[in-house]
Design a protein around this motif. Structure first.
Motif, mmCIF file in Angstrom:
data_model
loop_
_atom_site.group_PDB
_atom_site.id
_atom_site.type_symbol
_atom_site.label_atom_id
_atom_site.label_comp_id
_atom_site.label_asym_id
_atom_site.label_seq_id
_atom_site.Cartn_x
_atom_site.Cartn_y
_atom_site.Cartn_z
ATOM 1 N N VAL A 17 32.484 46.630 29.412
ATOM 2 C CA VAL A 17 31.532 45.654 29.149
ATOM 3 C C VAL A 17 32.380 44.464 28.252
ATOM 4 N N GLU A 18 33.410 45.001 27.514
ATOM 5 C CA GLU A 18 34.232 44.045 26.648
ATOM 6 C C GLU A 18 35.042 43.319 27.639
ATOM 7 N N LEU A 19 35.782 43.796 28.625
ATOM 8 C CA LEU A 19 36.469 43.114 29.700
ATOM 9 C C LEU A 19 35.703 42.173 30.318
ATOM 10 N N THR A 20 34.324 42.430 30.747
ATOM 11 C CA THR A 20 33.530 41.562 31.453
ATOM 12 C C THR A 20 33.256 40.439 30.499
ATOM 13 N N GLN A 21 33.029 40.660 29.261
ATOM 14 C CA GLN A 21 32.758 39.636 28.311
ATOM 15 C C GLN A 21 33.701 38.399 28.100
ATOM 16 N N ARG A 22 34.929 39.310 28.186
ATOM 17 C CA ARG A 22 36.328 38.470 28.135
ATOM 18 C C ARG A 22 36.452 37.549 29.373
ATOM 19 N N ALA A 23 36.260 38.511 30.511
ATOM 20 C CA ALA A 23 36.373 37.419 31.571
ATOM 21 C C ALA A 23 35.414 36.273 31.994
ATOM 22 N N GLU A 24 34.180 36.500 31.288
ATOM 23 C CA GLU A 24 33.235 35.351 31.564
ATOM 24 C C GLU A 24 33.752 34.200 30.566
ATOM 25 N N SER A 36 32.717 54.782 43.146
ATOM 26 C CA SER A 36 32.994 56.062 43.652
ATOM 27 C C SER A 36 32.312 57.125 42.583
ATOM 28 N N HIS A 37 31.416 57.725 42.474
ATOM 29 C CA HIS A 37 30.624 58.053 41.549
ATOM 30 C C HIS A 37 31.296 59.565 41.114
ATOM 31 N N ILE A 38 32.202 60.224 41.859
ATOM 32 C CA ILE A 38 33.055 61.321 41.320
ATOM 33 C C ILE A 38 34.130 60.732 40.579
ATOM 34 N N LEU A 39 34.845 59.964 40.950
ATOM 35 C CA LEU A 39 36.098 59.277 40.433
ATOM 36 C C LEU A 39 35.990 58.726 39.113
ATOM 37 N N TRP A 40 34.922 57.835 39.126
ATOM 38 C CA TRP A 40 34.547 57.103 37.880
ATOM 39 C C TRP A 40 32.874 57.169 37.631
ATOM 40 N N GLN A 41 32.748 56.575 36.369
ATOM 41 C CA GLN A 41 31.343 56.711 36.127
ATOM 42 C C GLN A 41 30.500 55.846 36.772
ATOM 43 N N GLU A 42 28.953 56.442 37.023
ATOM 44 C CA GLU A 42 28.145 55.588 38.077
ATOM 45 C C GLU A 42 28.052 54.023 37.421
ATOM 46 N N PRO A 43 28.240 53.237 38.477
ATOM 47 C CA PRO A 43 28.484 51.957 37.749
ATOM 48 C C PRO A 43 27.015 51.183 37.607
ATOM 49 N N TYR A 44 25.870 51.341 38.313
ATOM 50 C CA TYR A 44 24.717 50.787 38.001
ATOM 51 C C TYR A 44 24.202 50.940 36.615
ATOM 52 N N VAL A 45 24.529 52.009 35.936
ATOM 53 C CA VAL A 45 24.287 52.131 34.487
ATOM 54 C C VAL A 45 24.860 51.163 33.646
ATOM 55 N N ILE A 46 26.327 50.850 34.173
ATOM 56 C CA ILE A 46 27.197 50.006 33.287
ATOM 57 C C ILE A 46 26.932 48.539 33.825
ATOM 58 N N TYR A 47 26.143 48.253 34.916
ATOM 59 C CA TYR A 47 25.840 46.967 35.306
ATOM 60 C C TYR A 47 25.059 46.429 34.330
ATOM 61 N N ALA A 48 24.005 47.182 33.916
ATOM 62 C CA ALA A 48 22.947 46.862 33.064
ATOM 63 C C ALA A 48 23.610 46.398 31.687
ATOM 64 N N GLN A 49 24.556 46.950 31.024
ATOM 65 C CA GLN A 49 25.320 46.601 29.995
ATOM 66 C C GLN A 49 26.028 45.490 30.182
ATOM 67 N N MET A 50 26.982 45.271 31.307
ATOM 68 C CA MET A 50 27.583 44.183 31.493
ATOM 69 C C MET A 50 26.653 42.836 31.619
ATOM 70 N N LEU A 51 25.441 42.936 32.109
ATOM 71 C CA LEU A 51 24.726 41.814 32.419
ATOM 72 C C LEU A 51 24.179 41.276 30.962
ATOM 73 N N ALA A 52 23.601 42.479 30.304
ATOM 74 C CA ALA A 52 22.902 42.288 28.985
ATOM 75 C C ALA A 52 24.043 41.572 28.098
ATOM 76 N N ALA A 53 25.258 41.875 28.282
ATOM 77 C CA ALA A 53 26.261 41.209 27.165
ATOM 78 C C ALA A 53 26.942 39.912 27.741
ATOM 79 N N ARG A 56 26.314 34.405 32.325
ATOM 80 C CA ARG A 56 26.630 33.701 33.707
ATOM 81 C C ARG A 56 27.050 34.663 34.769
ATOM 82 N N ILE A 57 27.852 35.667 34.427
ATOM 83 C CA ILE A 57 28.995 36.058 35.438
ATOM 84 C C ILE A 57 28.042 36.925 36.252
ATOM 85 N N LYS A 58 28.218 37.063 37.494
ATOM 86 C CA LYS A 58 27.728 38.085 38.558
ATOM 87 C C LYS A 58 28.484 39.263 38.629
ATOM 88 N N VAL A 59 27.634 40.317 38.676
ATOM 89 C CA VAL A 59 28.332 41.835 38.829
ATOM 90 C C VAL A 59 27.837 42.283 40.129
#
Length: 331
Positions: A17-24, A36-53, A56-59
């Motif tokens: 989330v912090e890197l997404t804010q920085r990128a924006e 890749s849900h085994i190798l990394w955390q489930e992304p859609y949960v994190i998309y909501a946080q990225m968008l809320a923070a 303008r940036i698209k995810v």
């Protein structure tokens, strides 16, 4: 040319989330993640946080696949995020590599991918699809908008991109291979009665700023191994010396295997076979001037977005360098 950045959803989630804010703040228009849900955390949960923070940036995923989730579930996920945050998602999709192979399963078929692209886009934008139960739509979608971009390398996948996708994703930054793939996509689009210029072209590759090329190559060599998985599939399907450029196939002759436990990570021991020449061709390395020169060449070949794979030891430095000196050069 637009700019995106791709993250792996390693914990802690707050880091992504912090890197997404920085990128924006730095002028990036897109923040993508591996899916890749085994190798990394489930992304859609994190998309909501990225968008809320952010504002303008698209995810979106880079890339999802037809099998990890039912495509109707994927459509509802995108539609839900868009309703909450104003149509700020985008769907990258492919046949599935790490998400499938880490479970001992093969990638899906192109037919499955085509059907999934149709279902996801139609439902997420509020239109109906045909099912055994008749027409089905998501009733609460209003003014939904979702572009679906497809990743691929081989002739049949490129033809599907040209026929059906809103955009084309090429996961490497080699101008020779880019020209070959884009020509295939545009020819297929024209044959299908589409305007080839309306298909977005996105190139994704590791980018590493600095004049220590030996270190940069070692940090980005993993990428040649990741691409090699797809190339090995192409060679198995089409053989060597056919329609696939030798620039894409020659280097995998020394490939002996691949361990997905190290997928997408610097220092991956399964990528020792990748020579420096391939790292230089597939990635964007060197000084600011080197980056700008290579990106200008990609732009001249029709690239609409360059997507930085940020899987190395200089994440903040790369983001900051792009924001300060490279993105402004393309504005």
């Amino acid at each position: 040319m637009d700019f995106g950045v791709t993250f792996q959803t390693d914990p802690p989630q707050r880091r992504v989330v912090e890197l997404t804010q920085r990128a924006e703040r730095l002028g990036f228009g897109y923040a993508w993640t591996f899916d890749s849900h085994i190798l990394w955390q489930e992304p859609y949960v994190i998309y909501a946080q990225m968008l809320a923070a952010t504002e303008r940036i698209k995810v979106g995923p880079f890339v999802t696949n037809p099998a990890t989730r039912d495509p109707t579930v994927t459509a509802s996920l995108f539609a839900t995020l868009n309703e909450g945050f104003g149509n700020r998602t985008i769907c990258g999709i492919g046949r599935g590599d790490s998400a499938r192979r880490v479970l001992g399963k093969p990638p899906t078929t192109l037919a499955q991918t085509e059907e999934a692209m149709h279902v996801i886009k139609e439902l997420a934008e509020g239109r109906a699809i045909e099912t055994p139960a008749g027409e089905v739509r998501i009733p609460w979608v209003v003014d939904g908008k979702l572009d679906v971009w497809m990743a691929g390398y081989g002739p049949k996948a490129l033809a599907l991109v040209g026929r059906k996708a809103d955009g084309f994703i090429l996961q490497l930054a080699d101008p020779v291979i880019l020209r070959w793939t884009v020509d295939h996509v545009r020819a297929a689009a024209a044959d299908a009665g589409r305007d080839p210029s309306e298909i977005a072209i996105c190139v994704a590759a590791p980018a590493y700023l600095g004049d220590d090329l030996a270190h940069a190559r070692d940090q980005c060599r993993w990428f040649g191994g990741m691409v090699g998985n797809h190339v090995a599939d192409l060679v198995k399907r089409y053989g060597e010396g056919g329609d696939i450029p030798v620039a894409l196939t020659d280097y995998i002759r020394a490939r002996e295997g691949y361990d997905y436990a190290h997928h997408g990570r610097a220092g991956n021991p399964s990528t020792d076979f990748v020579p420096d020449e391939i790292v230089d061709r597939f990635c964007v390395l060197g000084t600011v001037d080197d980056h700008v020169a290579k990106l200008r060449e990609l732009e001249s070949l029709g690239v609409d977005q360059f997507n930085v794979y940020l899987m190395h030891d200089a994440q903040e430095a790369t983001l900051d360098g792009y924001g300060a000196e490279i993105i402004p050069a393309f504005r």
